[in-house]
Design a protein around this motif. Structure first.
Motif, short mmCIF file in Angstrom:
data_model
loop_
_atom_site.label_atom_id
_atom_site.label_comp_id
_atom_site.label_asym_id
_atom_site.label_seq_id
_atom_site.Cartn_x
_atom_site.Cartn_y
_atom_site.Cartn_z
N LEU A 1 -9.11 -6.06 -6.27
CA LEU A 1 -9.12 -6.81 -6.14
C LEU A 1 -7.82 -7.37 -6.75
CD1 LEU A 1 -9.69 -9.98 -5.12
CD2 LEU A 1 -11.07 -10.31 -7.11
N VAL A 2 -6.79 -7.90 -6.29
CA VAL A 2 -5.54 -7.74 -7.49
C VAL A 2 -4.94 -9.56 -7.22
CG1 VAL A 2 -5.21 -6.31 -7.90
CG2 VAL A 2 -3.64 -7.56 -5.72
N HIS A 3 -3.98 -10.05 -7.60
CA HIS A 3 -3.26 -11.26 -7.56
C HIS A 3 -2.09 -10.87 -6.71
CE1 HIS A 3 -1.58 -15.53 -8.24
NE2 HIS A 3 -0.18 -14.73 -7.87
N VAL A 4 -1.81 -12.15 -5.48
CA VAL A 4 -0.55 -11.99 -4.86
C VAL A 4 -0.05 -13.34 -4.03
CG1 VAL A 4 -1.46 -9.33 -3.41
CG2 VAL A 4 -2.47 -11.28 -2.92
N GLU A 5 1.16 -13.10 -3.71
CA GLU A 5 1.47 -14.51 -3.87
C GLU A 5 2.28 -14.81 -2.10
OE1 GLU A 5 3.33 -16.03 -7.35
OE2 GLU A 5 1.95 -15.96 -8.22
N SER A 6 2.05 -13.33 -1.93
CA SER A 6 2.57 -13.24 -0.42
C SER A 6 2.18 -11.97 0.42
CB SER A 6 4.07 -12.83 -0.89
OG SER A 6 4.78 -11.59 -1.37
N GLU A 7 2.74 -12.08 1.77
CA GLU A 7 2.18 -11.08 2.95
C GLU A 7 2.38 -10.12 2.16
OE1 GLU A 7 1.38 -9.75 7.23
OE2 GLU A 7 2.14 -12.19 7.15
N ALA A 8 3.99 -9.98 1.19
CA ALA A 8 4.32 -8.37 1.79
C ALA A 8 3.69 -8.11 -0.13
CB ALA A 8 5.87 -8.78 0.93
N ALA A 9 3.04 -8.76 -0.73
CA ALA A 9 2.62 -8.25 -1.97
C ALA A 9 1.40 -7.85 -1.58
CB ALA A 9 2.36 -9.40 -3.12
N ALA A 10 0.58 -8.40 -0.80
CA ALA A 10 -0.69 -8.11 0.23
C ALA A 10 -0.93 -7.04 0.51
CB ALA A 10 -1.17 -9.17 1.59
N SER A 11 0.36 -6.41 1.23
CA SER A 11 0.58 -5.17 2.10
C SER A 11 1.17 -4.24 1.07
CB SER A 11 2.03 -5.22 3.13
OG SER A 11 1.99 -6.38 3.89
N GLU A 12 2.01 -4.71 0.06
CA GLU A 12 2.23 -3.79 -0.67
C GLU A 12 0.74 -2.89 -1.70
OE1 GLU A 12 5.00 -5.09 -4.31
OE2 GLU A 12 6.63 -5.05 -2.44
N HIS A 13 0.10 -4.37 -2.07
CA HIS A 13 -1.25 -3.71 -2.55
C HIS A 13 -2.11 -2.13 -1.94
CE1 HIS A 13 -5.24 -3.61 -4.83
NE2 HIS A 13 -5.99 -4.50 -4.42
N ILE A 14 -2.33 -3.28 -0.44
CA ILE A 14 -2.77 -2.28 0.36
C ILE A 14 -2.58 -0.83 0.47
CG2 ILE A 14 -3.65 -2.00 3.38
CD1 ILE A 14 -3.33 -5.27 2.87
N ALA A 15 -0.98 -0.42 0.60
CA ALA A 15 -0.59 0.69 0.79
C ALA A 15 -0.74 0.99 -0.58
CB ALA A 15 1.26 0.37 0.80
N ALA A 16 -0.49 0.28 -1.98
CA ALA A 16 -1.09 1.45 -3.40
C ALA A 16 -2.29 1.86 -2.91
CB ALA A 16 -0.63 0.73 -4.55
N VAL A 17 -3.45 1.40 -2.29
CA VAL A 17 -4.70 1.62 -2.99
C VAL A 17 -4.68 3.40 -1.45
CG1 VAL A 17 -6.92 1.50 -2.04
CG2 VAL A 17 -5.45 -0.27 -3.20
N ARG A 18 -3.99 3.05 -0.68
CA ARG A 18 -3.86 4.12 0.32
C ARG A 18 -3.36 4.83 0.19
NH1 ARG A 18 -2.87 0.28 6.25
NH2 ARG A 18 -5.10 -0.33 6.00
N ALA A 19 -2.97 4.90 -1.07
CA ALA A 19 -1.84 6.13 -1.13
C ALA A 19 -3.15 6.68 -2.66
CB ALA A 19 -0.21 5.67 -1.65
N ARG A 20 -3.16 5.68 -3.58
CA ARG A 20 -4.56 6.51 -4.42
C ARG A 20 -5.35 6.78 -3.93
NH1 ARG A 20 -6.97 1.36 -6.98
NH2 ARG A 20 -4.45 0.96 -7.93
N HIS A 21 -6.10 6.34 -2.06
CA HIS A 21 -7.55 6.65 -2.20
C HIS A 21 -6.85 7.58 -0.64
CE1 HIS A 21 -9.65 5.66 -4.94
NE2 HIS A 21 -9.19 4.00 -5.30
N PHE A 22 -5.65 8.28 -0.76
CA PHE A 22 -5.31 9.02 0.52
C PHE A 22 -6.50 10.11 1.64
CE2 PHE A 22 -4.45 11.96 -2.51
CZ PHE A 22 -5.01 13.44 -2.07
N ASP A 23 -7.36 10.07 1.23
CA ASP A 23 -8.73 10.77 1.64
C ASP A 23 -9.66 10.28 1.24
OD1 ASP A 23 -9.12 10.81 -1.46
OD2 ASP A 23 -9.99 12.50 -2.05
N ALA A 24 -9.87 9.59 1.34
CA ALA A 24 -10.63 8.54 2.23
C ALA A 24 -10.76 8.42 3.75
CB ALA A 24 -10.66 6.68 1.39
N ARG A 25 -12.08 7.97 3.93
CA ARG A 25 -12.36 8.04 5.22
C ARG A 25 -11.81 6.09 5.69
NH1 ARG A 25 -16.38 8.76 9.49
NH2 ARG A 25 -16.30 10.94 7.95
N HIS A 26 -11.91 4.92 5.18
CA HIS A 26 -11.49 4.10 5.45
C HIS A 26 -10.95 3.17 4.69
CE1 HIS A 26 -13.89 4.33 9.06
NE2 HIS A 26 -14.87 4.47 8.38
N ASN A 27 -9.59 2.39 3.99
CA ASN A 27 -9.32 1.64 2.72
C ASN A 27 -9.41 -0.32 3.29
OD1 ASN A 27 -8.78 2.97 0.79
ND2 ASN A 27 -7.56 4.54 2.03
#
Length: 213
Positions: free
Chosen positions: A30-56
């Protein structure tokens, strides 16, 4: 939470919590975001961090009321929407939660998935609250007052009595006080200032905005 106040996660802080159910791991981030773009950046970062997970699974909600959630391949309405409901229930805005799932080999069923994703998001919020990272944002009006040194203490006292928060003081030829009021509460102070100094003071109010008060 009314339109003048809301809760959010302190900027720069990431609350992470993990729930395990029948060997499946659910890691909420869970992080602070102030825009849809910032949310997309967090989502992309988590997917890169957990690239081997079944779901993000992402869910986010902004202060302006925009919100979005995705099940990211999980059965419909078993993950993204339950996560969003947790954020709503905690009265949080300007936040994005991505819950990573590592499959443990046992199907949990729709009810089990809802419970696991809900628990993971709630655990991240609880972790943030315990760390003092949940803050209240309030609609405030900035007021800048320039006064002679001789009047500085009196004006500062008037501001504090009126409920202002002194954000800063700049010492030059005169003293410039930077104040913050709950929106709508600056009027009586400005009126009292005009009466006390017969309109000779230099005071101006800025545009209201959300800030931690």
């Amino acid at each position: 939470m009314d339109a003048e106040r809301y809760l959010t996660l302190r900027a720069g802080y990431e609350a992470v919590s993990e729930v395990v159910d029948r060997k499946s791991r659910f890691i909420a981030q869970l992080v602070h975001v102030e825009s849809e773009a910032a949310a997309s950046e967090h989502i992309a970062a988590v997917r890169a961090r957990h690239f081997d997970a079944r779901h993000n699974v992402p869910a986010w909600i902004l202060a302006d009321g925009r919100e979005r959630a995705s099940d990211d391949g999980e059965p419909q309405r078993t993950s993204g929407m339950p996560t969003l409901e947790v954020l709503r229930g905690a009265e949080l805005r300007d936040v994005c939660c991505v819950t990573t799932r590592y499959f443990g080999g046992t199907l949990l069923g729709p009810g089990g998935l809802v419970r696991a994703y809900t628990a993971a998001a709630q655990a991240a919020i609880d972790e943030a609250r315990a760390a003092g990272a949940i803050v209240e944002m309030t609609m405030v009006t900035p007021v800048e007052v320039r006064v002679p040194y001789a009047a500085f203490e009196q004006v500062r006292h008037m501001a504090e009595v009126a409920g202002a928060k002194v954000a800063d003081a700049v010492y030059a030829e005169d003293v410039t006080l930077e104040l913050a009021f709950h929106a709508g509460e600056e009027g009586p102070f400005l009126a009292a200032l005009t009466e006390r100094f017969a309109g000779k003071q230099d005071a101006r109010a800025g545009a209201p905005h959300f800030a931690e008060f």
